[in-house]
Design a protein around this motif. Structure first.
Motif, PDB file in Angstrom:
ATOM      1  N   ILE A   1    -171.108 -28.580  49.732  1.00  0.00           N
ATOM      2  CA  ILE A   1    -169.870 -29.318  49.201  1.00  0.00           C
ATOM      3  C   ILE A   1    -169.265 -28.864  49.946  1.00  0.00           C
ATOM      4  N   VAL A   2    -168.299 -29.965  49.259  1.00  0.00           N
ATOM      5  CA  VAL A   2    -167.322 -31.026  50.597  1.00  0.00           C
ATOM      6  C   VAL A   2    -165.622 -30.416  50.235  1.00  0.00           C
ATOM      7  N   PRO A   3    -164.992 -29.178  50.920  1.00  0.00           N
ATOM      8  CA  PRO A   3    -163.818 -29.000  50.595  1.00  0.00           C
ATOM      9  C   PRO A   3    -162.956 -29.662  51.033  1.00  0.00           C
ATOM     10  N   ARG A   4    -161.409 -29.763  50.513  1.00  0.00           N
ATOM     11  CA  ARG A   4    -160.352 -31.063  50.842  1.00  0.00           C
ATOM     12  C   ARG A   4    -158.920 -30.022  50.421  1.00  0.00           C
ATOM     13  N   ILE A   5    -158.330 -29.346  51.091  1.00  0.00           N
ATOM     14  CA  ILE A   5    -157.036 -29.203  50.580  1.00  0.00           C
ATOM     15  C   ILE A   5    -155.246 -29.684  50.847  1.00  0.00           C
ATOM     16  N   LEU A   6    -155.228 -29.628  49.379  1.00  0.00           N
ATOM     17  CA  LEU A   6    -154.438 -30.969  48.962  1.00  0.00           C
ATOM     18  C   LEU A   6    -152.970 -30.742  49.254  1.00  0.00           C
ATOM     19  N   THR A   7    -152.538 -29.103  48.732  1.00  0.00           N
ATOM     20  CA  THR A   7    -151.372 -29.141  49.502  1.00  0.00           C
ATOM     21  C   THR A   7    -151.421 -27.198  50.001  1.00  0.00           C
ATOM     22  N   ARG A   8    -150.134 -27.283  50.449  1.00  0.00           N
ATOM     23  CA  ARG A   8    -149.625 -26.027  51.126  1.00  0.00           C
ATOM     24  C   ARG A   8    -148.454 -24.744  50.651  1.00  0.00           C
ATOM     25  N   ASP A   9    -147.777 -24.296  50.366  1.00  0.00           N
ATOM     26  CA  ASP A   9    -146.610 -23.781  50.066  1.00  0.00           C
ATOM     27  C   ASP A   9    -146.868 -21.975  50.891  1.00  0.00           C
ATOM     28  N   VAL A  10    -145.961 -22.091  50.917  1.00  0.00           N
ATOM     29  CA  VAL A  10    -145.719 -20.582  52.590  1.00  0.00           C
ATOM     30  C   VAL A  10    -144.162 -20.234  52.170  1.00  0.00           C
ATOM     31  N   ALA A  11    -144.391 -18.745  51.586  1.00  0.00           N
ATOM     32  CA  ALA A  11    -142.390 -18.042  51.731  1.00  0.00           C
ATOM     33  C   ALA A  11    -143.123 -17.109  52.217  1.00  0.00           C
ATOM     34  N   GLU A  12    -141.489 -16.701  53.153  1.00  0.00           N
ATOM     35  CA  GLU A  12    -142.085 -15.645  53.134  1.00  0.00           C
ATOM     36  C   GLU A  12    -141.027 -13.705  53.043  1.00  0.00           C
ATOM     37  N   ARG A  13    -141.951 -12.747  52.189  1.00  0.00           N
ATOM     38  CA  ARG A  13    -140.953 -12.275  51.718  1.00  0.00           C
ATOM     39  C   ARG A  13    -141.374 -11.132  52.774  1.00  0.00           C
ATOM     40  N   GLN A  14    -141.002 -10.000  51.676  1.00  0.00           N
ATOM     41  CA  GLN A  14    -141.043  -8.569  53.192  1.00  0.00           C
ATOM     42  C   GLN A  14    -141.122  -7.068  52.695  1.00  0.00           C
ATOM     43  N   THR A  15    -142.190  -5.839  53.198  1.00  0.00           N
ATOM     44  CA  THR A  15    -143.102  -5.095  52.633  1.00  0.00           C
ATOM     45  C   THR A  15    -141.933  -4.031  52.257  1.00  0.00           C
ATOM     46  N   GLN A  16    -142.587  -3.332  51.447  1.00  0.00           N
ATOM     47  CA  GLN A  16    -141.737  -1.923  51.730  1.00  0.00           C
ATOM     48  C   GLN A  16    -141.184  -1.174  52.342  1.00  0.00           C
ATOM     49  N   LYS A  17    -142.085  -1.285  53.824  1.00  0.00           N
ATOM     50  CA  LYS A  17    -141.444  -1.151  54.728  1.00  0.00           C
ATOM     51  C   LYS A  17    -140.049  -1.541  55.500  1.00  0.00           C
ATOM     52  N   GLY A  18    -140.286  -3.023  54.969  1.00  0.00           N
ATOM     53  CA  GLY A  18    -139.148  -3.729  55.778  1.00  0.00           C
ATOM     54  C   GLY A  18    -139.981  -4.499  57.087  1.00  0.00           C
ATOM     55  N   GLY A  19    -141.484  -5.083  56.772  1.00  0.00           N
ATOM     56  CA  GLY A  19    -141.820  -5.686  58.008  1.00  0.00           C
ATOM     57  C   GLY A  19    -141.915  -7.342  56.776  1.00  0.00           C
ATOM     58  N   ALA A  20    -142.835  -8.177  58.098  1.00  0.00           N
ATOM     59  CA  ALA A  20    -142.319  -9.770  57.794  1.00  0.00           C
ATOM     60  C   ALA A  20    -143.874  -9.476  56.051  1.00  0.00           C
ATOM     61  N   LEU A  21    -144.141 -10.567  55.396  1.00  0.00           N
ATOM     62  CA  LEU A  21    -145.748 -10.903  54.765  1.00  0.00           C
ATOM     63  C   LEU A  21    -145.562 -12.628  54.877  1.00  0.00           C
ATOM     64  N   PHE A  22    -146.481 -12.754  54.962  1.00  0.00           N
ATOM     65  CA  PHE A  22    -146.588 -14.442  54.732  1.00  0.00           C
ATOM     66  C   PHE A  22    -147.034 -14.562  53.074  1.00  0.00           C
TER      67      PHE A  22
END
Length: 251
Positions: A57-78
């Motif tokens: 099995i040979v993997p290949r990543i085609l696309t990557r999307d990232v968004a920054e959100r916020q936790t209930q305690k105010g921290g960063a969550l990716f």
């Protein structure tokens, strides 16, 4: 059937072997208490079977999307989503079959992409080899509590803020910086289109929309006339009569 590619025979054989044992949900989600199968469980089970049946099995990543959100305690969550392809290749005749899937994951540090790639592999294997399961649907080992997206322009009581209050918002600084970078009418038109979508998504109150329209009209006039911008903030104008005389609202 003659001339069947060896890759499909190998997939069948792995499926038959793993169907006898399955992969037990021996791990437990600490936040919500359910059991699941981790990526290591999948690797450990498949490693010997893939080798036994001459399947790679040979993997290949085609696309990557990232968004920054916020936790209930105010921290960063990716939050990361990857689209991946996996080539299944027979070591006997080189025949190949490709599957494509998505992987999603959240992390407060630098592991979100790693987790998303692992999820893509794990679920591709689950579906491809029909790995037996017990209990609920599989999920990641951790569950993050994400804060609801804030609707700008509304206070805690749910009432609309005034136009003057817009000056205190970070989003207004961003709006002004981008607006002042518009030096031609086509660029200003694109800016207006892009911000219209943001404004609707964030549910700006009508008073804020009016301020934005006035500022855009002022910038348009400055570009056409080659004049300097008027630094007066629309929310500070003393009367409704003066606002009604503005070119945007006066027509």
């Amino acid at each position: 059937m003659a001339n069947v590619p060896e890759v499909y025979a190998a997939i069948r054989d792995v499926m038959a072997d793993i169907g006898q044992t399955g992969i037990t949900k021996s791990r437990k989600n600490q936040q919500q208490g359910y059991n699941f199968r981790g990526i290591d469980d999948v690797y450990n089970e498949l490693n010997s079977l893939l080798s036994k049946h001459n399947l790679v099995i040979v993997p290949r990543i085609l696309t990557r999307d990232v968004a920054e959100r916020q936790t209930q305690k105010g921290g960063a969550l990716f939050y990361v989503t990857v689209e991946a392809e996996f080539d299944l290749i027979s070591a006997k005749d080189g025949s190949k079959h490709t599957v494509r899937t998505l992987g999603e994951a959240m992390d407060s540090g630098d592991k979100a992409t790693n987790k998303a790639m692992s999820a893509a592999y794990k679920y591709a294997a689950m579906m491809l080899f029909c790995i037996p399961t017990e209990g609920d649907n599989d999920a990641d080992s951790t569950t993050h509590e994400v804060a609801a997206k804030r609707q700008v322009g509304w206070n805690a009581a749910g009432t609309a803020r005034t136009a003057h209050s817009l000056k205190k918002e970070k989003v207004w600084d961003e709006f002004q910086v981008e607006l002042r970078e518009c030096e031609t009418i086509p660029v200003l038109s694109k800016f207006t289109f892009d911000w219209a979508a943001k404004i609707e998504a964030d549910k700006w109150p009508e008073s804020w929309k009016e301020v934005a329209r006035e500022e855009i009209q002022k910038r348009r006039s400055a570009i056409l006339n080659g004049a300097s911008d008027d630094d007066t903030f629309p929310g500070d104008l003393p009367s409704r009569r003066e606002l009604d005389q503005h070119p945007l609202t006066a027509g």
